[in-house]
Design a protein around this motif. Structure first.
Motif, PDB file in Angstrom:
ATOM      1  N   ILE A 260       0.831  -1.205   0.000  1.00 30.22           N
ATOM      2  CA  ILE A 260       0.000   0.000   0.000  1.00 30.22           C
ATOM      3  C   ILE A 260       0.863   1.252   0.000  1.00 30.22           C
ATOM      4  O   ILE A 260       0.595   2.213  -0.732  1.00 30.22           O
ATOM      5  N   MET A 261       1.924   1.261   0.796  1.00 28.06           N
ATOM      6  CA  MET A 261       2.794   2.437   0.849  1.00 28.06           C
ATOM      7  C   MET A 261       3.434   2.731  -0.507  1.00 28.06           C
ATOM      8  O   MET A 261       3.726   3.886  -0.832  1.00 28.06           O
TER       9      MET A 261
ATOM     10  N   ALA B  96      -4.232  -0.669   5.289  1.00 25.52           N
ATOM     11  CA  ALA B  96      -3.531  -1.936   5.547  1.00 25.52           C
ATOM     12  C   ALA B  96      -4.400  -2.859   6.384  1.00 25.52           C
ATOM     13  O   ALA B  96      -4.406  -4.074   6.186  1.00 25.52           O
ATOM     14  N   GLY B  97      -5.155  -2.301   7.325  1.00 26.17           N
ATOM     15  CA  GLY B  97      -6.028  -3.121   8.157  1.00 26.17           C
ATOM     16  C   GLY B  97      -7.109  -3.807   7.349  1.00 26.17           C
ATOM     17  O   GLY B  97      -7.410  -4.991   7.559  1.00 26.17           O
ATOM     18  N   GLU B  98      -7.694  -3.091   6.405  1.00 29.85           N
ATOM     19  CA  GLU B  98      -8.737  -3.679   5.564  1.00 29.85           C
ATOM     20  C   GLU B  98      -8.168  -4.751   4.646  1.00 29.85           C
ATOM     21  O   GLU B  98      -8.782  -5.814   4.461  1.00 29.85           O
ATOM     22  N   LEU B  99      -7.000  -4.489   4.090  1.00 35.26           N
ATOM     23  CA  LEU B  99      -6.367  -5.481   3.221  1.00 35.26           C
ATOM     24  C   LEU B  99      -5.950  -6.713   4.023  1.00 35.26           C
ATOM     25  O   LEU B  99      -6.116  -7.850   3.563  1.00 35.26           O
TER      26      LEU B  99
ATOM     27  N   ARG C 187      -2.534   5.393   4.744  1.00 33.72           N
ATOM     28  CA  ARG C 187      -3.347   4.169   4.705  1.00 33.72           C
ATOM     29  C   ARG C 187      -2.501   2.917   4.856  1.00 33.72           C
ATOM     30  O   ARG C 187      -2.971   1.907   5.378  1.00 33.72           O
ATOM     31  N   GLY C 188      -1.228   2.992   4.444  1.00 34.06           N
ATOM     32  CA  GLY C 188      -0.356   1.837   4.589  1.00 34.06           C
ATOM     33  C   GLY C 188       0.027   1.543   6.028  1.00 34.06           C
ATOM     34  O   GLY C 188       0.391   0.414   6.354  1.00 34.06           O
ATOM     35  N   LEU C 189      -0.059   2.540   6.895  1.00 34.25           N
ATOM     36  CA  LEU C 189       0.285   2.356   8.309  1.00 34.25           C
ATOM     37  C   LEU C 189      -0.941   2.327   9.212  1.00 34.25           C
ATOM     38  O   LEU C 189      -0.815   2.374  10.438  1.00 34.25           O
TER      39      LEU C 189
ATOM     40  N   LEU D 204      -5.531   8.063  10.444  1.00 37.04           N
ATOM     41  CA  LEU D 204      -5.968   6.709  10.137  1.00 37.04           C
ATOM     42  C   LEU D 204      -6.587   6.547   8.758  1.00 37.04           C
ATOM     43  O   LEU D 204      -6.526   5.462   8.173  1.00 37.04           O
ATOM     44  N   ARG D 205      -7.222   7.592   8.262  1.00 37.44           N
ATOM     45  CA  ARG D 205      -7.822   7.522   6.924  1.00 37.44           C
ATOM     46  C   ARG D 205      -7.695   8.882   6.245  1.00 37.44           C
ATOM     47  O   ARG D 205      -7.797   9.923   6.883  1.00 37.44           O
TER      48      ARG D 205
END
Length: 311
Positions: free
Chosen positions: A127-128, A164-167, A228-230, A252-253
């Motif tokens: 994502i990053m 990252a959490g959703e993925l 979003r990656g973190l 966070l978003r």
């Protein structure tokens, strides 16, 4: 055909695969997971891993060695006489005697499209980097870092605002199903392996705290991917003045937005922030010691005016 399996995993990500392997009717000889860690406010309570809790719920034997390098641990592993070891985010190095102990070797569930993102943090790094897709792979483990041949692949699109959490939550379900399919094919001797490509190798190094602070001078796309990656852990952050004092704010978003201004400057009353080029609009944030909150809710308790600078 049911197989005799040693399962090796530690975090939440591993739990659906453990559960799926058990539900598929395989004989799980033992579950290896990392030892309980200190937790709680004072760090005095030892908390078992998510995999240990699930294994105990299933009535399975749990082993928590701090290392597998010793001969005694290797002999104990081999004595289980497993057909195969299933490894999903275990977190300990598997020496050659362990890799070779099970009759059919070790299968690893890895959350990337190898050879891209070998290593510890493939979900965050994908994502990053702004990747448009990733996936789950079942591979045969070798002594190298995620270098083994691949058996099964399932790709997964990465949405433009996906965290990252959703993925993570999506891939752990995909990975469980994929591993059950791999074991079914292995059990009837029809699981085939393809060597990884030699080109396109990248490494997903572990996330370091030093890289979590936002650099607003970077282009908006990079800032958005960083956030979003973190998210949700460890969380990208910046500092902002609230009520006359500087506070750390976890981001966070976010979403890409239009706007031009000084890097880090707030452009409107919706927390749109100027970047080195372009802008991002913050969607969800978390104050130190607080809970995650939508920006609208956060702004009701924190008066932040246009022109305020985030650092």
């Amino acid at each position: 055909m049911p197989l005799r399996v040693i399962f090796m995993g530690t975090p939440d990500f591993s739990v659906p695969t453990l559960r799926a392997v058990a539900e598929a009717g395989h004989d799980i000889a033992a579950v290896y997971t990392q030892p309980p860690r200190a937790a709680g406010r004072r760090g005095l309570e030892l908390t078992p891993s998510p995999v240990q809790r699930e294994a105990e719920r299933l009535g399975l034997e749990v082993r928590t060695p701090t290392s597998l390098k010793g001969e005694a641990e290797q002999r104990a592993f081999a004595a289980l006489q497993a057909d195969v070891a299933v490894v999903v985010a275990y977190g300990l190095l598997l020496p050659k005697p362990v890799l070779e102990a099970a009759r059919l070797g070790c299968l690893n569930g890895h959350a990337s499209l190898l050879p891209r993102w070998r290593g510890a943090a493939p979900i965050q790094r994908a994502i990053m980097a702004g990747d448009a897709e990733t996936g789950m792979m079942v591979m045969r483990m070798e002594e190298g870092l995620d270098t083994g041949p691949v058996a099964l692949v399932e790709k997964c699109a990465i949405g433009p605002d996906m965290t990252a959490g959703e993925l993570h939550d999506r891939l752990m379900v995909v990975g469980a199903s994929l591993m059950v399919d791999a074991l079914a094919q292995l059990g009837i001797n029809c699981l085939t392996f393809t060597p990884q490509a030699t080109e396109g190798v990248t490494y997903a190094r572990k996330i370091d705290k030093s890289e979590t602070r936002i650099d607003w001078t970077r282009p908006a796309g990079e800032v958005h991917n960083h956030i979003r990656g973190l998210s949700p852990f460890p969380g990208a952050w910046c500092e902002v003045e609230i009520g006359g004092r500087m506070e750390r704010l976890k981001l966070l978003r976010s979403t890409l937005s239009d706007g031009v201004g000084e890097s880090g400057g707030i452009l409107d009353d919706r927390l749109t922030v100027a970047c080195g080029s372009g802008a991002v609009r913050l969607v969800e944030v978390q104050r130190a010691g607080g809970r995650p909150a939508a920006v609208q809710e956060f702004l009701r308790g924190a008066k932040i005016e246009k022109g305020t600078k985030l650092t």
